[in-house]
Design a protein around this motif. Structure first.
Motif, short mmCIF file in Angstrom:
data_model
loop_
_atom_site.label_atom_id
_atom_site.label_comp_id
_atom_site.label_asym_id
_atom_site.label_seq_id
_atom_site.Cartn_x
_atom_site.Cartn_y
_atom_site.Cartn_z
N MET A 1 26.82 30.67 44.00
CA MET A 1 28.14 31.27 43.88
C MET A 1 27.99 32.73 43.48
N ARG A 2 28.84 33.55 44.05
CA ARG A 2 28.87 34.96 43.66
C ARG A 2 30.20 35.25 43.00
N ILE A 3 30.15 35.95 41.88
CA ILE A 3 31.38 36.36 41.19
C ILE A 3 31.29 37.83 40.85
N ALA A 4 32.46 38.43 40.68
CA ALA A 4 32.55 39.84 40.28
C ALA A 4 33.17 39.91 38.88
N LEU A 5 32.65 40.84 38.09
CA LEU A 5 33.15 41.09 36.74
C LEU A 5 33.44 42.58 36.60
N HIS A 6 34.29 42.93 35.65
CA HIS A 6 34.63 44.34 35.40
C HIS A 6 34.57 44.57 33.89
N SER B 1 31.42 53.51 37.84
CA SER B 1 32.30 54.61 38.22
C SER B 1 32.92 55.12 36.93
N GLY B 2 32.43 56.27 36.46
CA GLY B 2 32.90 56.77 35.16
C GLY B 2 32.53 55.78 34.08
N ARG B 3 33.54 55.31 33.34
CA ARG B 3 33.31 54.34 32.27
C ARG B 3 33.43 52.90 32.75
N HIS B 4 33.79 52.72 34.01
CA HIS B 4 34.02 51.37 34.53
C HIS B 4 32.77 50.81 35.20
N LEU B 5 32.42 49.58 34.82
CA LEU B 5 31.27 48.88 35.38
C LEU B 5 31.77 47.72 36.22
N PHE B 6 31.17 47.55 37.38
CA PHE B 6 31.50 46.45 38.28
C PHE B 6 30.24 45.65 38.52
N HIS B 7 30.29 44.39 38.20
CA HIS B 7 29.13 43.51 38.24
C HIS B 7 29.31 42.52 39.39
N LEU B 8 28.25 42.29 40.15
CA LEU B 8 28.22 41.22 41.15
C LEU B 8 27.10 40.28 40.72
N VAL B 9 27.48 39.05 40.39
CA VAL B 9 26.53 38.07 39.87
C VAL B 9 26.40 36.92 40.86
N ASP B 10 25.16 36.57 41.16
CA ASP B 10 24.87 35.42 42.01
C ASP B 10 24.19 34.38 41.13
N ALA B 11 24.86 33.25 40.93
CA ALA B 11 24.34 32.22 40.03
C ALA B 11 24.63 30.84 40.59
N ASP B 12 23.83 29.87 40.18
CA ASP B 12 24.09 28.49 40.57
C ASP B 12 25.49 28.09 40.12
N ASP B 13 25.78 28.33 38.84
CA ASP B 13 27.07 28.01 38.23
C ASP B 13 27.21 28.95 37.05
N ALA C 1 40.61 36.40 36.57
CA ALA C 1 41.43 35.25 36.94
C ALA C 1 40.92 33.98 36.27
N ASP C 2 39.61 33.90 36.06
CA ASP C 2 39.00 32.75 35.40
C ASP C 2 38.78 33.11 33.94
N GLU C 3 39.59 32.54 33.06
CA GLU C 3 39.49 32.89 31.63
C GLU C 3 38.13 32.54 31.03
N ARG C 4 37.49 31.51 31.54
CA ARG C 4 36.19 31.08 30.99
C ARG C 4 35.09 32.09 31.26
N THR C 5 35.02 32.58 32.51
CA THR C 5 33.92 33.47 32.89
C THR C 5 34.33 34.93 33.00
N GLY C 6 35.61 35.21 33.09
CA GLY C 6 36.06 36.58 33.31
C GLY C 6 35.98 37.02 34.76
N ALA C 7 35.67 36.07 35.66
CA ALA C 7 35.51 36.41 37.08
C ALA C 7 36.81 36.95 37.66
N LEU C 8 36.67 38.00 38.46
CA LEU C 8 37.82 38.59 39.13
C LEU C 8 38.24 37.72 40.31
#
Length: 115
Positions: free
Chosen positions: A1-6, A45-57, A89-96
């Motif tokens: 699974m891939r998720i994005a974080l900010h 981008s400036g002070r904003h970090l965008f993370h793309l995470v690829d994890a089993d779960d 959108a996901d309160e548990r992981t913070g995933a966008l």
């Protein structure tokens, strides 16, 4: 699974954050891999970090990392640089929320590939 974080950096800590992430500790890399994280990319981008995470779960990975001393040390260290994560959108992981994906719409098939 891939998720994005900010996440957002503390004011004036951009260069420090970049320097600290040039190479992360080996024990942290091992902990991430044990937790099922296959890849993690961060863009800034400036002070904003965008993370793309690829994890089993990713939720399970967070549970595994919660008890890991290497992750605890890294999170304490990073608190000086990171103001916090934006809620997702996901309160548990913070995933966008994923809005759109070219491969899915075009019918190219297969699982999304991280680039």
């Amino acid at each position: 699974m891939r998720i994005a974080l900010h996440s957002v950096l503390r004011e004036g800590r951009e260069e420090d954050y970049d320097r600290e992430h040039a190479t992360v500790p080996g024990d942290l890399l091992e902990a991430l891999l044990r937790a099922g994280v296959r890849d993690w990319t961060i863009w800034r981008s400036g002070r904003h970090l965008f993370h793309l995470v690829d994890a089993d779960d990713f939720a399970r990975a967070l549970d595994v990392l919660a008890g890991d001393p290497a992750d605890h040390a890294w999170q304490r260290h990073m608190a000086a640089f990171v103001e916090g994560f934006e809620p997702g959108a996901d309160e548990r992981t913070g995933a966008l929320s994923k809005v759109w994906n070219l491969r899915e719409q075009s019918g190219a098939g297969g699982e999304e590939q991280a680039t």
